[in-house]
Design an enzyme around this catalytic site. Structure first.
Site, PDB file in Angstrom:
ATOM      1  N   CYS A 112      -3.896   1.349 -68.332  1.00 54.10           N
ATOM      2  CA  CYS A 112      -2.779   2.278 -68.099  1.00 54.10           C
ATOM      3  C   CYS A 112      -1.567   1.911 -68.960  1.00 54.10           C
ATOM      4  O   CYS A 112      -1.582   2.128 -70.163  1.00 54.10           O
ATOM      5  CB  CYS A 112      -2.445   2.346 -66.613  1.00 54.10           C
ATOM      6  SG  CYS A 112      -1.465   3.812 -66.185  1.00 54.10           S
ATOM      7  N   HIS A 215      -7.551   3.629 -64.079  1.00 51.02           N
ATOM      8  CA  HIS A 215      -7.411   2.364 -63.360  1.00 51.02           C
ATOM      9  C   HIS A 215      -8.772   1.882 -62.831  1.00 51.02           C
ATOM     10  O   HIS A 215      -9.105   2.096 -61.658  1.00 51.02           O
ATOM     11  CB  HIS A 215      -6.431   2.516 -62.197  1.00 51.02           C
ATOM     12  CG  HIS A 215      -4.998   2.513 -62.603  1.00 51.02           C
ATOM     13  ND1 HIS A 215      -4.244   1.359 -62.681  1.00 51.02           N
ATOM     14  CD2 HIS A 215      -4.179   3.523 -62.988  1.00 51.02           C
ATOM     15  CE1 HIS A 215      -3.018   1.666 -63.072  1.00 51.02           C
ATOM     16  NE2 HIS A 215      -2.951   2.974 -63.269  1.00 51.02           N
ATOM     17  N   GLU A 217      -9.669  -0.954 -61.915  1.00 55.36           N
ATOM     18  CA  GLU A 217      -9.593  -1.990 -60.877  1.00 55.36           C
ATOM     19  C   GLU A 217      -9.855  -1.419 -59.483  1.00 55.36           C
ATOM     20  O   GLU A 217     -10.149  -2.173 -58.545  1.00 55.36           O
ATOM     21  CB  GLU A 217      -8.232  -2.700 -60.921  1.00 55.36           C
ATOM     22  CG  GLU A 217      -7.051  -1.910 -60.431  1.00 55.36           C
ATOM     23  CD  GLU A 217      -6.423  -1.020 -61.491  1.00 55.36           C
ATOM     24  OE1 GLU A 217      -5.299  -0.523 -61.253  1.00 55.36           O
ATOM     25  OE2 GLU A 217      -7.037  -0.820 -62.564  1.00 55.36           O
TER      26      GLU A 217
END
Length: 238
Positions: A112, A215, A217
């Protein structure tokens, strides 16, 4: 085999508030969890430490994390939008940390804001507020659960990212109001949304240098997990 130590750039609340009235560092735990689950040791990097070179002797890789916005002066522009929330300290420290990582040829995964910082370092520019520049029906700054997919992204055949994920298209989450405008010289676009917004870049001259706008994660799909696993594996010294 020794587990790789991976530096994770911490976010920074410059003016304090909330957790403390004084400035403080923090980061969502899922960044650390993904590195741990892939077999690495996450190590938090504060942006207030002035010399990133000091980390290079013991870090095996670096994760450049998300955040707010970089100062437009870093890509030779003036502030054009009231929607820009500038990270003053990280605008200096993130770029220095990524430059040191590339200088020492350490594996880099940039997510990001970190992805946008990577582009800035290569001489690229950003859309300061995407909807001001591009008319699209794709919801790039989604308001839904971040663990849910929002839109598809097409992967560029032959790129490192495509080789890792083994798909021509994946679903991703999306939480950004800025985006790459001019892609930096030397970077290869490895992912793009269907409206033409650049969603990923890489530098093929490095063992691992990949940036993505979404993202991973959050582990929205198996592809997100595979990306972290490939990153951590690249940080292991054979």
């Amino acid at each position: 085999m020794k587990k790789p130590v991976i530096g994770v750039i911490l976010d920074f609340q410059e003016e304090g508030g909330g957790f403390s009235s004084y400035p403080w560092h923090a980061l969502r735990s899922n960044y650390f969890d993904k590195i741990r689950d892939a077999g690495g040791i996450p190590f938090g990097i504060p942006c207030t430490y002035p010399n990133p070179e000091d980390y290079m002797s013991f870090l095996d890789g670096v994760l450049a994390t998300g955040g707010n916005d970089y100062d437009p002066v870093t890509y030779n522009e003036t502030l054009l939008s009231d929607h820009v929330r500038i990270m003053r300290q990280r605008s200096i420290s993130d770029l220095a940390m990524i430059r040191a990582t590339l200088k020492h040829k350490k594996p880099l995964l940039a997510i990001c804001a970190g992805f946008q910082a990577l582009n800035i370092i290569y001489g690229g520019t950003l859309h300061q507020h995407l909807v001001d520049d591009i008319k699209t029906e794709i919801e790039h700054k989604a308001t839904c659960d971040p663990s849910k997919p929002v839109h598809p992204v097409a992967l560029t055949p032959g790129t490192h990212l495509h080789q890792i994920l083994h798909h021509d298209e994946i679903m991703v989450n999306s939480f950004h109001h800025q985006a790459l405008k001019k892609v930096g010289h030397g970077l290869v676009v490895n992912a793009m949304s269907l409206d033409g917004v650049v969603e990923g870049v890489e530098d093929p001259q490095y063992k691992f240098c990949i940036g993505v706008q979404w993202h991973p994660e959050y582990g929205v799909t198996e592809s997100d997990t595979q990306l972290f696993e490939a990153f951590v594996k690249s940080c292991i010294h054979e």
